[in-house]
Design an enzyme around this catalytic site. Sequence first.
Site, short mmCIF file in Angstrom:
data_model
loop_
_atom_site.label_atom_id
_atom_site.label_comp_id
_atom_site.label_asym_id
_atom_site.label_seq_id
_atom_site.Cartn_x
_atom_site.Cartn_y
_atom_site.Cartn_z
N ASN A 7 11.55 21.34 78.55
CA ASN A 7 10.43 22.29 78.50
C ASN A 7 9.79 22.24 77.12
OD1 ASN A 7 11.81 24.28 76.74
ND2 ASN A 7 13.20 24.41 78.48
N ASP A 49 17.00 25.71 83.57
CA ASP A 49 17.71 26.40 84.65
C ASP A 49 18.40 25.41 85.59
OD1 ASP A 49 17.08 28.95 83.80
OD2 ASP A 49 15.09 28.85 84.72
N LYS A 55 18.78 2.72 84.18
CA LYS A 55 17.38 3.13 84.28
C LYS A 55 16.92 2.95 85.74
CE LYS A 55 12.84 1.98 82.57
NZ LYS A 55 12.03 0.96 81.94
N PHE A 66 16.31 36.60 75.27
CA PHE A 66 14.86 36.43 75.24
C PHE A 66 14.36 36.28 76.67
CE2 PHE A 66 12.82 35.72 71.08
CZ PHE A 66 13.91 35.98 70.27
N LYS A 100 16.59 41.22 83.56
CA LYS A 100 17.54 40.35 82.83
C LYS A 100 18.44 41.16 81.91
CE LYS A 100 14.50 36.53 83.12
NZ LYS A 100 13.46 35.73 82.53
N LYS A 139 22.26 40.69 82.84
CA LYS A 139 23.06 39.87 81.92
C LYS A 139 23.87 40.74 80.94
CE LYS A 139 19.76 36.06 82.37
NZ LYS A 139 19.40 34.72 81.92
O1 C5P Z 1 16.90 34.02 83.21
P1 C5P Z 1 16.14 33.48 82.07
O2 C5P Z 1 16.33 32.01 81.84
O3 C5P Z 1 14.69 33.79 82.04
O4 C5P Z 1 16.76 34.27 80.81
C1 C5P Z 1 16.40 34.00 79.52
C2 C5P Z 1 17.52 34.30 78.58
O5 C5P Z 1 18.75 33.79 79.09
C3 C5P Z 1 17.33 33.60 77.24
O6 C5P Z 1 17.93 34.41 76.26
C4 C5P Z 1 18.09 32.28 77.44
O7 C5P Z 1 18.53 31.74 76.22
C5 C5P Z 1 19.24 32.70 78.34
N1 C5P Z 1 19.67 31.66 79.28
C6 C5P Z 1 20.95 31.13 79.20
N2 C5P Z 1 21.37 30.19 80.09
C7 C5P Z 1 20.56 29.76 81.09
C8 C5P Z 1 19.27 30.29 81.19
C9 C5P Z 1 18.86 31.23 80.26
O8 C5P Z 1 21.68 31.51 78.30
N3 C5P Z 1 20.98 28.84 81.91
#
Ligand code: C5P
Length: 399
Positions: free
Chosen positions: A208, A277, A287, A321, A335, A339
């Site tokens: 990203n 994600d 390759k 974040f 979140k 979380k």
């Molecule tokens: O669910 P989302 O990806 O939007 O959440 C964002 C937060 O979760 C950020 O703080 C990111 O660093 C963390 N995150 C994580 N592991 C993932 C996805 C997001 O720690 N696989």
Amino acid sequence: MLQGKTIVLGVSGGIAVYKAVELLRLLTKAGADVHVVMTKNAQEFVTPLTFQTLSGKPVHTDLFNLYQEQEIGHISLADRADLFILAPATANLIGKIAQGLADDLLTTSVMATTAPVLIAPAMNTNMYENPIYQRNEKYLAELGYHIMTPASGALACGWEGKGKLPAPEAILTEAQAVLSPKDLTGRSILVTAGPTREEIDPVRYVSNYSSGKMGFAIAEVARQRGAEVTLVAGPTNLEAPAGVCCVRVGSAAQMREAVLAGYEDTDVVIKAAAVADYRLAERADQKIKKSAETMILELEKNPDILAELGRLKEGQLLVGFAAETENLLAHAQDKLQRKNLDMIVANDVTRPGAGFDVDTNIVRFLYPDGRIEELAEMSKHQVARHLLDRVAGLLVDRT
Ligand code: C5P
């Protein structure tokens, strides 16, 4: 941080004087009120007029002229200063300060001040390594003077080695560090930053636009405020801030491993990384060749590192974040709860001046009790300072 601070920039005579001009520009841009003092030798390299034009103030050069002024120049400068920066500081200047000599305006002002003094040495490698110089430096460090390590490289005298003036940007950062409150001393803070890279084959990946700037700024400011900082960074071009332990990782799985390894001994985790994600269900060993007209990549979910930290939490403070493109507050609130976070930083990445790969951000802080704080557009370093103010406050509330 430097806004409205009075800084005396002491310039002594070395070829690196020209770099002090750039430092003056950076300090002025950061909002500091800078008064330049030049030694006689410094004026052989660059004229006071250059510094005067940039600082908009007369440059101080002469002890006795200033004595004749209404106020006693060296005492007035010494009293008014929030910080002295000596850059470049020659072996001679450092030697004189260490011996308590005060035979010109600069050494007299340094002797008379109670403000912190930041010294950025610049000299020939052999002078730097001379035990007499090393003894002087060590002595001043013991007395509380802040002394930077010179940079290495080709020196103007033809030698290669340590002795170059640190970059003006590094001196600016160090000045901010010296003036920062040390309210995070004794705290260990783990910050994640940047994107992760999920490999498709040995030459391709899914990722990203995250630049890592937000997380690197947080790590830098946390270190300046006295914290012991570990920065787990996905692929970025950014240099690790000085004094920060930086662990470079590639994929989300590697980031997870690095974060979990230090979690138990950590007081605060700030997860600014944009973790992918999904990863490839199967990474090709070779390759992938171009043949079919269309191609489907199968992805599988990455572990949510932050959610896992939330489940394992034993007194750590967790900050997440939420970078969103729609329904910012609802997603961020979700979140925060899901979380098990103590705070979440929400930003709408579609707004100009916010989000990936820009130097500014527009954020809101959300807390579990429903409170929401909205901040104006500001630099990522300023966001980092506000965030760490809140973190320091939450840590105090807990004790
Ligand atoms: O669910 P989302 O990806 O939007 O959440 C964002 C937060 O979760 C950020 O703080 C990111 O660093 C963390 N995150 C994580 N592991 C993932 C996805 C997001 O720690 N696989």
